[in-house]
Design a protein around this motif. Structure first.
Motif, mmCIF file in Angstrom:
data_model
loop_
_atom_site.group_PDB
_atom_site.id
_atom_site.type_symbol
_atom_site.label_atom_id
_atom_site.label_comp_id
_atom_site.label_asym_id
_atom_site.label_seq_id
_atom_site.Cartn_x
_atom_site.Cartn_y
_atom_site.Cartn_z
ATOM 1 N N GLY A 35 0.775 -1.235 0.000
ATOM 2 C CA GLY A 35 0.000 0.000 0.000
ATOM 3 C C GLY A 35 0.807 1.286 0.000
ATOM 4 O O GLY A 35 0.257 2.356 0.234
ATOM 5 N N ARG A 36 2.088 1.205 -0.249
ATOM 6 C CA ARG A 36 2.929 2.398 -0.311
ATOM 7 C C ARG A 36 3.908 2.234 -1.461
ATOM 8 O O ARG A 36 4.053 1.152 -2.007
ATOM 9 N N GLU A 37 4.589 3.296 -1.815
ATOM 10 C CA GLU A 37 5.567 3.224 -2.884
ATOM 11 C C GLU A 37 6.969 3.252 -2.287
ATOM 12 O O GLU A 37 7.260 4.070 -1.418
ATOM 13 N N VAL A 38 7.817 2.323 -2.741
ATOM 14 C CA VAL A 38 9.203 2.249 -2.272
ATOM 15 C C VAL A 38 10.135 2.321 -3.477
ATOM 16 O O VAL A 38 9.701 2.158 -4.620
ATOM 17 N N LEU A 39 11.402 2.552 -3.210
ATOM 18 C CA LEU A 39 12.421 2.514 -4.251
ATOM 19 C C LEU A 39 13.124 1.168 -4.186
ATOM 20 O O LEU A 39 13.769 0.844 -3.183
ATOM 21 N N ARG A 40 12.974 0.387 -5.248
ATOM 22 C CA ARG A 40 13.661 -0.901 -5.331
ATOM 23 C C ARG A 40 15.065 -0.671 -5.873
ATOM 24 O O ARG A 40 15.262 0.001 -6.874
ATOM 25 N N ILE A 41 16.048 -1.258 -5.199
ATOM 26 C CA ILE A 41 17.439 -1.176 -5.633
ATOM 27 C C ILE A 41 17.663 -2.295 -6.639
ATOM 28 O O ILE A 41 17.424 -3.464 -6.341
ATOM 29 N N LEU A 42 18.117 -1.935 -7.841
ATOM 30 C CA LEU A 42 18.405 -2.909 -8.881
ATOM 31 C C LEU A 42 19.910 -3.097 -8.979
ATOM 32 O O LEU A 42 20.648 -2.138 -9.225
ATOM 33 N N PHE A 43 20.351 -4.324 -8.775
ATOM 34 C CA PHE A 43 21.773 -4.648 -8.756
ATOM 35 C C PHE A 43 22.225 -5.204 -10.105
ATOM 36 O O PHE A 43 21.467 -5.887 -10.785
ATOM 37 N N PRO A 44 23.483 -4.975 -10.465
ATOM 38 C CA PRO A 44 24.000 -5.509 -11.724
ATOM 39 C C PRO A 44 24.308 -7.002 -11.613
ATOM 40 O O PRO A 44 24.544 -7.516 -10.522
ATOM 41 N N ASP A 45 24.309 -7.665 -12.775
ATOM 42 C CA ASP A 45 24.694 -9.070 -12.813
ATOM 43 C C ASP A 45 26.224 -9.172 -12.716
ATOM 44 O O ASP A 45 26.910 -8.139 -12.662
ATOM 45 N N PRO A 46 26.778 -10.370 -12.678
ATOM 46 C CA PRO A 46 28.241 -10.507 -12.539
ATOM 47 C C PRO A 46 29.053 -9.821 -13.644
ATOM 48 O O PRO A 46 30.220 -9.504 -13.447
ATOM 49 N N LYS A 47 28.430 -9.583 -14.801
ATOM 50 C CA LYS A 47 29.127 -8.893 -15.890
ATOM 51 C C LYS A 47 28.942 -7.380 -15.827
ATOM 52 O O LYS A 47 29.394 -6.659 -16.710
ATOM 53 N N GLY A 48 28.231 -6.908 -14.788
ATOM 54 C CA GLY A 48 28.018 -5.473 -14.633
ATOM 55 C C GLY A 48 26.808 -4.929 -15.361
ATOM 56 O O GLY A 48 26.597 -3.725 -15.394
ATOM 57 N N LYS A 49 25.973 -5.800 -15.917
ATOM 58 C CA LYS A 49 24.774 -5.373 -16.645
ATOM 59 C C LYS A 49 23.617 -5.195 -15.668
ATOM 60 O O LYS A 49 23.333 -6.077 -14.856
ATOM 61 N N LEU A 50 22.935 -4.070 -15.776
ATOM 62 C CA LEU A 50 21.783 -3.802 -14.926
ATOM 63 C C LEU A 50 20.525 -4.434 -15.523
ATOM 64 O O LEU A 50 20.467 -4.682 -16.729
ATOM 65 N N PRO A 51 19.505 -4.696 -14.686
ATOM 66 C CA PRO A 51 18.288 -5.350 -15.169
ATOM 67 C C PRO A 51 17.588 -4.635 -16.328
ATOM 68 O O PRO A 51 16.887 -5.262 -17.103
ATOM 69 N N SER A 52 17.780 -3.344 -16.465
ATOM 70 C CA SER A 52 17.152 -2.607 -17.564
ATOM 71 C C SER A 52 17.854 -2.839 -18.901
ATOM 72 O O SER A 52 17.337 -2.459 -19.948
ATOM 73 N N GLU A 53 19.020 -3.481 -18.864
ATOM 74 C CA GLU A 53 19.759 -3.747 -20.087
ATOM 75 C C GLU A 53 19.371 -5.126 -20.625
ATOM 76 O O GLU A 53 19.276 -6.094 -19.881
#
Length: 131
Positions: free
Chosen positions: A100-118
């Motif tokens: 019921g609230r909005e939070v900021l999710r931390i997105l971590f890179p994979d072992p190759k340094g790629k972020l989930p948005s890539e």
């Protein structure tokens, strides 16, 4: 006094003493670790981690970021931050609903340094984006 009362007392004690606390949920397949109190006490959205990492790692990451928030840092959705989490990683944040609230999710890179948005991010790490 039952366990719910004990939990509520602990939460209140942590809010009084530190201004925030960590709530950690898992069902064996997924993790939802998030903070409470940042919005009310530090004028910053609470944070969330959904990458399956240890409790100790979650605590260390949240402590590091909350210390920065207490010093005035404001993390924003869609912005990448370099040299985070012990000065080692680039991370980004997205806004997501949580109880019921909005939070900021931390997105971590994979072992190759790629972020989930890539697009070529490892599928396990990419799940952070969709979780």
């Amino acid at each position: 006094m039952d366990s719910r009362d004990d939990t509520k007392n602990w939460e209140n004690e942590m809010l009084e003493k530190y201004g925030w606390y960590i709530h950690y949920q898992t069902d064996g397949n997924r993790i939802d670790a998030h903070t409470h109190g940042l919005s009310e006490n530090f004028n910053h959205p609470d944070l969330q981690i959904v990458l399956p990492i240890s409790h100790e790692a979650v605590q260390g990451i949240f402590r590091e970021l909350v210390d920065q928030i207490k010093e005035g840092k404001v993390f924003e959705e869609g912005k990448r931050y370099d040299a985070m989490i012990g000065g080692k990683y680039q991370v980004e944040f997205i806004k997501v609903p949580e109880s019921g609230r909005e939070v900021l999710r931390i997105l971590f890179p994979d072992p190759k340094g790629k972020l989930p948005s890539e697009e070529d991010c490892d599928p396990m790490y990419r799940r952070q984006w969709m979780h």
